[in-house]
Design a protein around this motif. Structure first.
Motif, PDB file in Angstrom:
ATOM      1  N   LEU A 154       0.812  -1.226   0.000  1.00 47.20           N
ATOM      2  CA  LEU A 154       0.000   0.000   0.000  1.00 47.20           C
ATOM      3  C   LEU A 154       0.834   1.261   0.000  1.00 47.20           C
ATOM      4  CD1 LEU A 154      -3.052  -0.771   2.309  1.00 47.20           C
ATOM      5  CD2 LEU A 154      -2.933  -0.715  -0.188  1.00 47.20           C
ATOM      6  N   GLU A 155       2.025   1.201   0.573  1.00 49.37           N
ATOM      7  CA  GLU A 155       2.897   2.375   0.598  1.00 49.37           C
ATOM      8  C   GLU A 155       3.152   2.876  -0.831  1.00 49.37           C
ATOM      9  OE1 GLU A 155       3.629   3.770   3.408  1.00 49.37           O
ATOM     10  OE2 GLU A 155       4.950   5.322   2.570  1.00 49.37           O
ATOM     11  N   ASP A 156       3.158   1.965  -1.795  1.00 46.18           N
ATOM     12  CA  ASP A 156       3.403   2.332  -3.200  1.00 46.18           C
ATOM     13  C   ASP A 156       2.276   3.201  -3.773  1.00 46.18           C
ATOM     14  OD1 ASP A 156       5.770   0.751  -3.317  1.00 46.18           O
ATOM     15  OD2 ASP A 156       4.541  -1.043  -3.606  1.00 46.18           O
ATOM     16  N   PHE A 183      -6.657   3.206   1.165  1.00 45.81           N
ATOM     17  CA  PHE A 183      -5.284   3.009   0.709  1.00 45.81           C
ATOM     18  C   PHE A 183      -4.438   4.279   0.803  1.00 45.81           C
ATOM     19  CE2 PHE A 183      -7.538   0.014  -2.509  1.00 45.81           C
ATOM     20  CZ  PHE A 183      -7.680  -0.976  -1.540  1.00 45.81           C
ATOM     21  N   GLY A 184      -5.038   5.414   1.175  1.00 47.02           N
ATOM     22  CA  GLY A 184      -4.277   6.669   1.306  1.00 47.02           C
ATOM     23  C   GLY A 184      -4.059   7.382  -0.016  1.00 47.02           C
ATOM     24  N   SER A 208     -15.720   5.885   8.635  1.00 50.11           N
ATOM     25  CA  SER A 208     -14.659   4.866   8.595  1.00 50.11           C
ATOM     26  C   SER A 208     -13.286   5.397   8.998  1.00 50.11           C
ATOM     27  CB  SER A 208     -14.575   4.239   7.196  1.00 50.11           C
ATOM     28  OG  SER A 208     -15.796   3.650   6.843  1.00 50.11           O
ATOM     29  N   ASN A 209     -13.140   6.720   9.143  1.00 48.39           N
ATOM     30  CA  ASN A 209     -11.902   7.303   9.666  1.00 48.39           C
ATOM     31  C   ASN A 209     -10.670   6.854   8.864  1.00 48.39           C
ATOM     32  OD1 ASN A 209     -10.457   8.831  11.442  1.00 48.39           O
ATOM     33  ND2 ASN A 209     -10.259   7.216  12.992  1.00 48.39           N
ATOM     34  N   LEU A 210     -10.597   7.279   7.600  1.00 44.56           N
ATOM     35  CA  LEU A 210      -9.558   6.797   6.678  1.00 44.56           C
ATOM     36  C   LEU A 210      -8.538   7.892   6.362  1.00 44.56           C
ATOM     37  CD1 LEU A 210     -12.068   4.949   4.329  1.00 44.56           C
ATOM     38  CD2 LEU A 210     -10.722   3.963   6.175  1.00 44.56           C
ATOM     39  N   ASP A 211      -7.384   7.470   5.825  1.00 40.30           N
ATOM     40  CA  ASP A 211      -6.276   8.409   5.565  1.00 40.30           C
ATOM     41  C   ASP A 211      -6.467   9.246   4.302  1.00 40.30           C
ATOM     42  OD1 ASP A 211      -5.033   7.234   7.642  1.00 40.30           O
ATOM     43  OD2 ASP A 211      -3.688   5.989   6.427  1.00 40.30           O
ATOM     44  N   GLY A 212      -6.984   8.630   3.243  1.00 43.11           N
ATOM     45  CA  GLY A 212      -7.057   9.298   1.942  1.00 43.11           C
ATOM     46  C   GLY A 212      -8.246  10.241   1.850  1.00 43.11           C
TER      47      GLY A 212
END
Ligand code: CP
Ligand code: NVA
Length: 314
Positions: A154-156, A183-184, A208-212
């Motif tokens: 996922l970092e990619d 996935f950000g 859902s409290n997500l990064d992206g």
């Protein structure tokens, strides 16, 4: 008693678990019938379809078999469920025979009900609301293309701009909104205001409290500018056939053609879950570009879904 896990939506696995799935998919891709990975040994999995399918049906059937199990295709028309037997009773009965169930349905609530009433893992193989197996596969395919280390992860994908063009109120659009945020990624939805993302997916992302993040625009130029990937899907999804004429008219400015694609980054990728309608949502020349990775996506359904099933029965 063992906690039964299901895969009904993108956020049913944590980011760490998604990385495990990607790593296993990568291993399985290098050796499809790996004798060390027989996660479904002697198991029987049902493949219950209420809608048509080529990729999902075949890749799951082959995938179950390659993991040592046995896949049984269940056409809903020949089951008692099509004559009124309840979902609850059907779920309880098939749980006495099967070890897992893959379902493609119209209403998302149907896969949720199967999961709640049965006692075996349930996988969402597409509903009107979400198509999570496709999005995990697409993310894996992108990570393969952009990977910085040995294994796609996922970092990619972090911070990459994905533009979804067309019907932004569809299962694929919803899944990219939810998956991309998990996935950000930076997800830009681009389409007419009549087909903008709906309330249900907005609420799900918010809770859902997500990064992206995701945004919606009607402007193709600003959407495609600096895009790392342009994604599209059919304008008339299964079940929307009665609205075909209206959809084609409203969505026609959002065709992914060379004009639109050239606004993206020089090395941008083109993606489509397939089946494609050439000349509608995408032009023939874009489908044929070297940067079009549509058949890699289709192939990876097999490897990623095998990894998802293996993870569910861990
Ligand atoms: N992309 C996809 O799910 O294809 P099928 O409808 O052929 O399964
Ligand atoms: N949005 C499309 C996806 C097909 C894989 C449909 O639901 O028909």
């Amino acid at each position: 008693m063992k906690n039964i896990r299901h895969f009904l939506k993108e956020t049913d696995f944590s980011k760490e678990e998604v990385d495990h799935i990607f790593s296993l998919a990568d291993t399985l891709k290098k050796n499809r019938a790996n004798p060390q990975i027989r996660s479904l040994n002697n198991q029987s999995w049902g493949l219950l379809f209420f809608k048509n399918s080529t990729r999902t049906r075949i890749s799951f059937d082959v995938g179950v078999n390659e993991l040592g199990g046995h896949g049984i295709y269940l056409d809903q028309k020949s089951l008692q469920i099509s004559r009124g037997e309840s979902v609850a009773d059907t779920a309880k009965v098939v749980s006495r025979y099967l070890h897992g169930l893959v379902i493609r349905a119209f209403e998302h609530s149907l896969v949720e009900e199967f999961a709640a009433e049965g006692s075996i893992p349930v996988i969402n193989a597409l509903t009107d609301f979400l198509h999570p197996c496709q999005i995990y596969t697409d993310a894996f395919t992108l990570a393969e293309n952009w990977k910085s280390g040995e294994v796609p992860c996922l970092e990619d994908l972090k911070g990459k701009k994905l533009v979804f063009m067309g019907d932004c109120d569809s299962n694929m659009a919803n899944s990219w909104i939810l998956g991309g945020c998990l996935f950000g990624m930076e997800v830009v939805m681009c389409g007419p205001k009549e087909f903008q993302p709906g309330e249900e997916i907005k609420k799900l992302v918010e809770s859902s409290n997500l990064d992206g993040s995701y945004t919606f625009t009607t402007d193709v130029k600003s959407a495609c500018c600096e895009a790392d990937v342009i994604y599209t899907d059919v304008w008339v999804s299964m079940g929307d056939e009665s609205e075909a004429a209206k959809r084609k008219e409203l969505l026609s400015p959002y065709q992914v053609n060379l004009n639109a694609f050239k606004m993206a980054k020089g090395d941008a990728l083109f993606m489509h879950c397939l089946p494609a309608h050439e000349g509608e949502e995408v032009s023939a020349d874009v489908l044929a570009l070297p940067n079009s990775i549509i058949f890699d996506q289709a192939e990876n359904r097999l490897h990623v879904q095998k990894a998802i099933m293996a993870k569910l029965v861990e």
